[in-house]
Write a protein that holds these residues in place. Structure first.
Motif, PDB file in Angstrom:
ATOM      1  N   VAL A  65       0.908  -1.385  -0.001  1.00 15.66           N
ATOM      2  CA  VAL A  65      -0.162  -0.036  -0.072  1.00 15.66           C
ATOM      3  C   VAL A  65       0.879   1.280   0.130  1.00 15.66           C
ATOM      4  CG1 VAL A  65      -1.725   1.193   1.442  1.00 15.66           C
ATOM      5  CG2 VAL A  65      -2.053  -1.163   1.090  1.00 15.66           C
ATOM      6  N   ASN A  66       1.925   1.080   0.625  1.00 11.05           N
ATOM      7  CA  ASN A  66       2.875   2.458   0.823  1.00 11.05           C
ATOM      8  C   ASN A  66       3.721   2.844  -0.502  1.00 11.05           C
ATOM      9  OD1 ASN A  66       1.724   3.009   3.318  1.00 11.05           O
ATOM     10  ND2 ASN A  66       3.720   1.895   4.490  1.00 11.05           N
ATOM     11  N   ALA A  67       3.807   1.596  -1.281  1.00 11.84           N
ATOM     12  CA  ALA A  67       4.747   1.703  -2.603  1.00 11.84           C
ATOM     13  C   ALA A  67       4.253   2.910  -3.335  1.00 11.84           C
ATOM     14  CB  ALA A  67       4.840   0.316  -3.211  1.00 11.84           C
ATOM     15  N   SER A  68       5.005   3.725  -3.812  1.00 11.07           N
ATOM     16  CA  SER A  68       4.685   4.866  -4.792  1.00 11.07           C
ATOM     17  C   SER A  68       4.734   4.121  -6.277  1.00 11.07           C
ATOM     18  CB  SER A  68       5.953   5.748  -4.593  1.00 11.07           C
ATOM     19  OG  SER A  68       7.028   5.312  -5.100  1.00 11.07           O
ATOM     20  N   LEU A  69       5.377   3.106  -6.455  1.00 15.61           N
ATOM     21  CA  LEU A  69       5.077   2.499  -7.921  1.00 15.61           C
ATOM     22  C   LEU A  69       5.108   1.049  -7.954  1.00 15.61           C
ATOM     23  CD1 LEU A  69       5.706   2.729 -11.132  1.00 15.61           C
ATOM     24  CD2 LEU A  69       8.093   2.625 -10.522  1.00 15.61           C
ATOM     25  N   ARG A  70       4.005   0.799  -8.235  1.00 15.97           N
ATOM     26  CA  ARG A  70       3.628  -0.821  -8.240  1.00 15.97           C
ATOM     27  C   ARG A  70       3.655  -1.502  -9.706  1.00 15.97           C
ATOM     28  NH1 ARG A  70      -1.931   0.073  -5.106  1.00 15.97           N
ATOM     29  NH2 ARG A  70      -0.962   1.149  -3.304  1.00 15.97           N
ATOM     30  N   GLU A  71       4.615  -2.250  -9.920  1.00 16.21           N
ATOM     31  CA  GLU A  71       4.929  -2.540 -11.241  1.00 16.21           C
ATOM     32  C   GLU A  71       4.564  -3.922 -11.626  1.00 16.21           C
ATOM     33  OE1 GLU A  71       8.857  -1.993 -13.227  1.00 16.21           O
ATOM     34  OE2 GLU A  71       9.548  -0.888 -11.251  1.00 16.21           O
ATOM     35  N   SER A  72       3.802  -4.313 -12.739  1.00 16.46           N
ATOM     36  CA  SER A  72       3.514  -5.571 -12.974  1.00 16.46           C
ATOM     37  C   SER A  72       4.601  -6.172 -13.935  1.00 16.46           C
ATOM     38  CB  SER A  72       1.970  -5.445 -13.817  1.00 16.46           C
ATOM     39  OG  SER A  72       1.755  -6.628 -14.067  1.00 16.46           O
ATOM     40  N   ARG A  73       4.884  -7.384 -13.855  1.00 16.75           N
ATOM     41  CA  ARG A  73       5.971  -8.016 -14.609  1.00 16.75           C
ATOM     42  C   ARG A  73       5.340  -8.961 -15.459  1.00 16.75           C
ATOM     43  NH1 ARG A  73      10.021  -7.116 -10.423  1.00 16.75           N
ATOM     44  NH2 ARG A  73      10.716  -4.963 -11.116  1.00 16.75           N
ATOM     45  N   VAL A  96      -6.884   2.027   4.406  1.00 19.48           N
ATOM     46  CA  VAL A  96      -6.220   0.744   4.331  1.00 19.48           C
ATOM     47  C   VAL A  96      -4.721   0.795   5.422  1.00 19.48           C
ATOM     48  CG1 VAL A  96      -4.695  -1.103   3.147  1.00 19.48           C
ATOM     49  CG2 VAL A  96      -6.878  -0.111   2.119  1.00 19.48           C
ATOM     50  N   GLN A  97      -4.222   1.982   5.096  1.00 19.70           N
ATOM     51  CA  GLN A  97      -3.193   2.287   6.057  1.00 19.70           C
ATOM     52  C   GLN A  97      -3.502   2.310   7.539  1.00 19.70           C
ATOM     53  OE1 GLN A  97      -1.715   5.870   4.281  1.00 19.70           O
ATOM     54  NE2 GLN A  97       0.010   4.831   3.264  1.00 19.70           N
ATOM     55  N   LYS A  98      -4.536   2.926   7.799  1.00 18.29           N
ATOM     56  CA  LYS A  98      -5.246   2.940   9.373  1.00 18.29           C
ATOM     57  C   LYS A  98      -5.569   1.680   9.723  1.00 18.29           C
ATOM     58  CE  LYS A  98      -6.500   7.788   8.889  1.00 18.29           C
ATOM     59  NZ  LYS A  98      -7.587   8.660   8.693  1.00 18.29           N
ATOM     60  N   ALA A  99      -6.346   0.863   8.741  1.00 19.32           N
ATOM     61  CA  ALA A  99      -6.760  -0.580   9.206  1.00 19.32           C
ATOM     62  C   ALA A  99      -5.526  -1.435   9.578  1.00 19.32           C
ATOM     63  CB  ALA A  99      -7.621  -1.029   8.292  1.00 19.32           C
ATOM     64  N   ILE A 100      -4.390  -1.177   8.733  1.00 16.98           N
ATOM     65  CA  ILE A 100      -3.284  -1.968   9.274  1.00 16.98           C
ATOM     66  C   ILE A 100      -2.714  -1.644  10.239  1.00 16.98           C
ATOM     67  CG2 ILE A 100      -1.033  -2.808   8.341  1.00 16.98           C
ATOM     68  CD1 ILE A 100      -2.251  -2.667   5.336  1.00 16.98           C
ATOM     69  N   ALA A 101      -2.695  -0.475  10.587  1.00 16.91           N
ATOM     70  CA  ALA A 101      -2.037  -0.027  11.791  1.00 16.91           C
ATOM     71  C   ALA A 101      -2.751  -0.376  12.963  1.00 16.91           C
ATOM     72  CB  ALA A 101      -1.959   1.578  11.819  1.00 16.91           C
ATOM     73  N   ARG A 102      -4.354  -0.481  12.992  1.00 20.65           N
ATOM     74  CA  ARG A 102      -5.033  -1.050  14.037  1.00 20.65           C
ATOM     75  C   ARG A 102      -4.561  -2.533  14.331  1.00 20.65           C
ATOM     76  NH1 ARG A 102      -8.918   2.582  11.838  1.00 20.65           N
ATOM     77  NH2 ARG A 102      -9.812   0.743  10.526  1.00 20.65           N
ATOM     78  N   LEU A 103      -4.634  -3.284  13.373  1.00 23.44           N
ATOM     79  CA  LEU A 103      -4.332  -4.739  13.235  1.00 23.44           C
ATOM     80  C   LEU A 103      -3.279  -4.986  13.797  1.00 23.44           C
ATOM     81  CD1 LEU A 103      -6.098  -5.874   9.959  1.00 23.44           C
ATOM     82  CD2 LEU A 103      -6.882  -6.387  12.393  1.00 23.44           C
ATOM     83  N   ILE A 104      -2.082  -4.083  13.417  1.00 19.19           N
ATOM     84  CA  ILE A 104      -0.690  -4.266  14.083  1.00 19.19           C
ATOM     85  C   ILE A 104      -0.869  -4.187  15.458  1.00 19.19           C
ATOM     86  CG2 ILE A 104       1.618  -3.238  14.323  1.00 19.19           C
ATOM     87  CD1 ILE A 104       1.381  -3.157  10.873  1.00 19.19           C
ATOM     88  N   VAL A 105      -1.481  -3.163  16.023  1.00 19.23           N
ATOM     89  CA  VAL A 105      -1.593  -2.801  17.432  1.00 19.23           C
ATOM     90  C   VAL A 105      -2.165  -3.966  18.073  1.00 19.23           C
ATOM     91  CG1 VAL A 105      -2.481  -1.365  19.186  1.00 19.23           C
ATOM     92  CG2 VAL A 105      -1.452  -0.385  17.197  1.00 19.23           C
ATOM     93  N   SER A 106      -3.440  -4.473  17.672  1.00 17.92           N
ATOM     94  CA  SER A 106      -3.914  -5.458  18.371  1.00 17.92           C
ATOM     95  C   SER A 106      -3.198  -6.917  18.036  1.00 17.92           C
ATOM     96  CB  SER A 106      -5.497  -5.805  17.441  1.00 17.92           C
ATOM     97  OG  SER A 106      -5.458  -6.394  16.129  1.00 17.92           O
ATOM     98  N   ALA A 107      -2.592  -6.931  17.129  1.00 17.48           N
ATOM     99  CA  ALA A 107      -1.613  -8.070  17.154  1.00 17.48           C
ATOM    100  C   ALA A 107      -0.627  -8.091  18.106  1.00 17.48           C
ATOM    101  CB  ALA A 107      -1.093  -8.363  15.671  1.00 17.48           C
ATOM    102  N   ARG A 108      -0.008  -7.080  18.374  1.00 16.27           N
ATOM    103  CA  ARG A 108       1.057  -6.806  19.539  1.00 16.27           C
ATOM    104  C   ARG A 108       0.356  -7.089  20.958  1.00 16.27           C
ATOM    105  NH1 ARG A 108       3.846  -1.758  16.967  1.00 16.27           N
ATOM    106  NH2 ARG A 108       5.055  -2.697  15.349  1.00 16.27           N
ATOM    107  N   ILE A 109      -0.934  -6.344  21.335  1.00 18.16           N
ATOM    108  CA  ILE A 109      -1.419  -6.568  22.314  1.00 18.16           C
ATOM    109  C   ILE A 109      -1.994  -8.133  22.688  1.00 18.16           C
ATOM    110  CG2 ILE A 109      -3.628  -5.883  23.887  1.00 18.16           C
ATOM    111  CD1 ILE A 109      -3.434  -2.936  22.285  1.00 18.16           C
TER     112      ILE A 109
END
Length: 111
Positions: A65-73, A96-109
């Motif tokens: 999601v954070n990638a500025s360029l998504r190449e297809s090969r 998507v970034q916010k949802a992933i951040a929430r999931l990372i926090v919940s995974a750590r907790i």
């Protein structure tokens, strides 16, 4: 399925019985493909349901999601080529970034 299962605390080593409840899955629920159990890392968003198998999967999604360029090969067999369209849209990047951040926090907790 049993009503209780034996469990051991990773911190103190104490053993005890833990009650287990199983809810029936609905069609389309995110499940583990090997055991058929519901996934723990699930986050609803306004665009769709985001889920991951583990923190490594979350990190891979975040990197994509954070990638500025998504190449297809040419070959479309990667996990990313199979992502739902809403996850690939630039307009949903922040969601998507916010949802992933929430999931990372919940995974750590949740451990």
């Amino acid at each position: 399925m049993p009503g209780t299962l034996p469990a051991e605390c990773a911190q103190c080593g104490r053993s005890s019985e833990v009650s287990v409840t199983v809810r029936p899955l609905r069609a389309g629920d995110p499940v583990d493909p090997h055991f058929g159990l519901p996934l723990r890392l699930v986050e609803p968003t306004r665009a769709g349901l985001l889920w991951a198998y583990n923190t490594a999967h979350l990190q891979a999604l975040l990197d994509y999601v954070n990638a500025s360029l998504r190449e297809s090969r040419g070959v479309h067999r990667s996990m990313f080529s199979r992502l739902p369209g809403w996850m690939k849209l630039a307009r949903n990047r922040a969601v998507v970034q916010k949802a992933i951040a929430r999931l990372i926090v919940s995974a750590r907790i949740g451990g």
